[in-house]
Design an enzyme around this catalytic site. Structure first.
Site, short mmCIF file in Angstrom:
data_model
loop_
_atom_site.label_atom_id
_atom_site.label_comp_id
_atom_site.label_asym_id
_atom_site.label_seq_id
_atom_site.Cartn_x
_atom_site.Cartn_y
_atom_site.Cartn_z
N CYS A 11 0.86 -1.18 0.00
CA CYS A 11 0.00 0.00 0.00
C CYS A 11 0.90 1.22 0.00
O CYS A 11 1.57 1.51 0.99
CB CYS A 11 -0.92 0.01 1.23
SG CYS A 11 -2.00 1.46 1.29
N GLU A 58 -3.30 0.85 -6.77
CA GLU A 58 -2.20 -0.07 -7.04
C GLU A 58 -1.90 -0.06 -8.52
O GLU A 58 -2.80 0.06 -9.36
CB GLU A 58 -2.57 -1.49 -6.59
CG GLU A 58 -1.39 -2.43 -6.53
CD GLU A 58 -0.27 -1.92 -5.65
OE1 GLU A 58 0.68 -1.31 -6.21
OE2 GLU A 58 -0.33 -2.09 -4.42
#
Length: 271
Positions: free
Chosen positions: A2, A114
């Protein structure tokens, strides 16, 4: 992993979702659609109030800096590199194990970004080619639109260069726990793109479902093996993902337009 996420919910909304008992209006953050490491972020934690006579923990919404600095660190310079802690080793790594046993938090988000890691890119890296294709970013969020509650840790660090009464003498920092990305099908997948989170990246933030919130935040739970049972991935099929503009790749860009769903990957990007 993350490395970027979106957080637009107001503190009043988070207070209702997480049953917050204490938060300071002066710590209010503006909606952030491109949260990057070292930024200040919201975190939910259970802890006794400062200078309070009552020792019982109180659920608080606090403003923390993203990038954990261990209490024993001589400088805060490594915080920017400690934004993620792996679920598989968080209980044994020196930088995280003390926080894991007693200083756990929830970092609320709308979802996370992402960038796809595809075979074509890996081949280029193996071949040593300097020019790499642009990665297509995806936004990953709960399919039902609920809050994305990321499991986190927090830590206190004392800046010994400042006097005790200085407002910045104490740093409160945090890290997001990550786990292996789901390999099962997404609840909602793009027509032209990945059909599982693992198709985008091999790791993802560990999302805590509401039935685990109280147990995760409870500071009285300190048994390592007991706590490790809370690190199990959430049930499969709760997430959706869709492509967004590569504008999110620049941390200077920030606004709700970053969350706009594209019909397909941008021209010239992977996937």
């Amino acid at each position: 992993m993350c490395g970027r996420y979106a957080a637009s919910r107001r503190p009043e909304d988070l207070a209702g979702i997480f049953e917050i008992e204490q938060w300071e209006p002066e710590e209010t953050l503006v909606p952030d659609y491109n949260v990057a490491p070292t930024k200040e972020v919201y975190a939910v934690l259970d802890r006794p109030l400062k200078d309070a006579e009552d020792p019982h923990p109180v659920r608080q919404l606090r403003k923390l800096k993203w990038g954990l600095v261990p209490s024993w660190s001589k400088t805060p310079e490594g915080g920017a590199r400690m934004i993620n802690a792996r679920a598989e080793t968080v209980h044994e790594k020196p930088s995280y194990k003390r926080a894991f046993s007693s200083r756990r938090c929830i970092i609320p988000a709308d979802g996370y970004y992402e960038w796809v890691t595809a075979a074509a890119e890996r081949d280029l890296e193996v071949e040593g080619k300097k020019k790499r294709p642009r990665k297509q970013p995806y936004f990953v969020l709960p399919a039902d639109g609920s809050v994305f509650a990321m499991a986190g840790l927090y830590e206190f660090w004392r800046d010994r260069t400042l006097p005790d009464d200085h407002p910045q003498s104490w740093w409160v920092t945090c890290s997001v726990i990550t786990t292996e990305a789901e390999t099962g099908p997404l609840a909602v997948a793009p027509a032209d793109g990945p059909h599982a989170l693992a198709d985008i990246h091999p790791r993802m933030p560990l999302m805590l479902t509401p039935d685990r919130w109280d147990s995760w935040l409870d500071p009285s739970r300190t048994d390592v093996e007991d706590l490790r049972s809370l690190l199990a991935p959430p049930p499969p099929g709760l997430m959706r993902a869709y492509p967004v503009s590569t504008a999110v790749s620049n941390v200077r860009n920030n606004g709700p337009e970053l969350l706009k769903e594209l019909e397909g990957p941008e021209e010239g990007t992977l996937f």
